[in-house]
Design an enzyme around this catalytic site. Structure first.
Site, PDB file in Angstrom:
ATOM      1  N   LYS A  32     -17.113  -0.550   9.908  1.00 40.58           N
ATOM      2  CA  LYS A  32     -17.171   0.836   9.448  1.00 40.58           C
ATOM      3  C   LYS A  32     -15.892   1.176   8.688  1.00 40.58           C
ATOM      4  O   LYS A  32     -14.893   0.450   8.746  1.00 40.58           O
ATOM      5  CB  LYS A  32     -17.360   1.782  10.636  1.00 40.58           C
ATOM      6  CG  LYS A  32     -16.245   1.726  11.666  1.00 40.58           C
ATOM      7  CD  LYS A  32     -16.560   2.615  12.858  1.00 40.58           C
ATOM      8  CE  LYS A  32     -15.427   2.538  13.893  1.00 40.58           C
ATOM      9  NZ  LYS A  32     -15.666   3.417  15.044  1.00 40.58           N
ATOM     10  N   TYR A  68      14.658  13.166  -0.771  1.00 38.67           N
ATOM     11  CA  TYR A  68      14.370  14.597  -0.663  1.00 38.67           C
ATOM     12  C   TYR A  68      14.987  15.193   0.593  1.00 38.67           C
ATOM     13  O   TYR A  68      14.960  14.586   1.677  1.00 38.67           O
ATOM     14  CB  TYR A  68      12.853  14.827  -0.608  1.00 38.67           C
ATOM     15  CG  TYR A  68      12.163  14.689  -1.943  1.00 38.67           C
ATOM     16  CD1 TYR A  68      12.464  15.527  -3.009  1.00 38.67           C
ATOM     17  CD2 TYR A  68      11.173  13.722  -2.124  1.00 38.67           C
ATOM     18  CE1 TYR A  68      11.809  15.406  -4.227  1.00 38.67           C
ATOM     19  CE2 TYR A  68      10.507  13.593  -3.332  1.00 38.67           C
ATOM     20  CZ  TYR A  68      10.836  14.439  -4.377  1.00 38.67           C
ATOM     21  OH  TYR A  68      10.179  14.306  -5.585  1.00 38.67           O
TER      22      TYR A  68
END
Length: 368
Positions: free
Chosen positions: A38, A262
């Site tokens: 899956k 950042y």
């Protein structure tokens, strides 16, 4: 068409996949081994994983969604149009809604029915097509599944339609000492007299390693096939199938008091050397790795510096010997950074880590 170079990649080792399948088969014999594929084979690519498993004789596959099953049936028909090497059964774990019966039968998919409503929705189609039913009975997960307490009433719902498979799902198989495992196994055994003609399936990856009482007729491993440990730690007999690597784009000198990334969350307390990699959270790298993760080059281990951004991240390579240079490949998942260890550093599981890997990462197939 030649694939353009990319700063990050996944190498998929099909020899390791076959090795893991062999380990699982030896572990659970005489039970058969199916494969959970899956979510595009946990993000690794159904088109790559399924043909390799099919070539090794796997003939039972598990998906979650109807559309996944339809796609998989088309793939298997391309591999063996006349099924000269044996039919493949595709189980759809979502079961059957009121509108799904016709496409399920057309694609020869087996819905794993988990409620009276699903039984009633699929029963006319099963009867017309002459198909036996497959049932999911809940033994303790309390998620999907026919109510265990009402199990004795289930045969009456079937109106005489035969049952081919009865399945349940272990809630705590990754914790081998958890008492719920034994309780679910006992409850599952108690169901068998209700379905004397059926075959039975209980074990997922963890269940394959809990002992013969859990193996039943068919096991359903997923993560263990792909190299993840059945108990959420690396397993010594399973080999890594997934190797996530990123190239060093630039090496920089970071003077004391300068920051990286950042938010300036990393500040150098002494001279450092950083390596900027061409991989970030858009590729599936967890931002949480910025706080405690590691990458590898052989026996070297490098901590992340600052925040992981969309396309880039930085490593502290100050003490690397030989020095890290632009163009080096750095391992983020693989032999030296096992899947389960990286998942732990991310604060998650190997399952989520794999399914988060971005489609923009090229998949390079190795089959030694």
């Amino acid at each position: 068409m030649t694939m353009p170079s990319a700063p990050a990649r996944i190498r998929l080792d099909l020899a390791a996949l076959r090795h893991n399948l062999t380990v699982l088969r030896e572990q659970v014999a005489p039970a058969k081994v199916g494969a959970v594929v899956k979510a595009d084979a946990y993000g690794l690519g159904v088109g790559t994983i399924v043909p390799a498993l099919w070539a090794e004789g796997v003939r039972a596959f598990f998906v979650a969604r109807l559309f996944e099953g339809i796609k998989l049936r088309a793939l298997l028909m391309d591999l063996d149009p006349d099924e000269t090497k044996g039919p493949c059964e595709i189980f759809v774990l979502d079961g059957c809604s009121e509108r799904d019966g016709t496409p399920l039968v057309k694609a020869r998919l087996t819905p794993v029915l988990s409620s009276p409503e699903q039984i009633r929705a699929f029963l006319p189609h099963a009867r017309t097509a002459g198909l036996p039913l497959s049932l999911h009975i809940d033994t303790g997960m309390n998620r999907l599944g026919l109510d265990y307490k009402q199990a004795k009433a289930i045969p009456a719902l079937l109106e005489g339609q035969p049952v081919a498979w009865v399945m349940s799902h272990l809630a705590c198989a990754s914790e081998p000492e958890h008492p719920l495992n034994a309780l679910q196994q006992v409850r599952f055994e108690a169901l068998k007299p209700l379905f004397p003609e059926a075959r039975f399936s209980l074990a997922n990856s963890g269940g394959c390693f809990l002992g013969a009482d859990y193996h039943q007729d068919l096991v359903r491993p997923g993560i263990a096939l792909y190299g993840g440990g059945p108990f959420e730690v690396p397993h010594p007999e399973l080999k890594p199938v997934v190797h996530l690597e990123a190239r060093v784009l630039q090496v920089r000198e970071i003077p004391p008091q300068d920051t990286v990334g950042y938010g300036a969350t990393f500040r150098a307390d002494q001279p450092h050397q950083s390596a900027t990699l061409g991989i970030g959270y858009a590729d599936g790298l967890f931002r949480s790795l910025g706080a405690q993760g590691l990458a590898a080059r052989g026996t070297d281990r490098f901590a992340f510096m600052g925040r992981i951004s969309m396309d880039l991240c930085s490593l502290d390579v100050t003490n690397a010997r030989p020095p890290v240079v632009a163009g080096d490949w750095i391992e983020l998942i693989g032999e030296n950074r096992p899947l389960d260890d990286v998942a732990h550093d991310c604060g998650t599981l190997a399952y989520e880590l794999l399914t988060r890997l971005s489609p923009r990462l090229p998949r390079l197939i190795e089959d030694a």
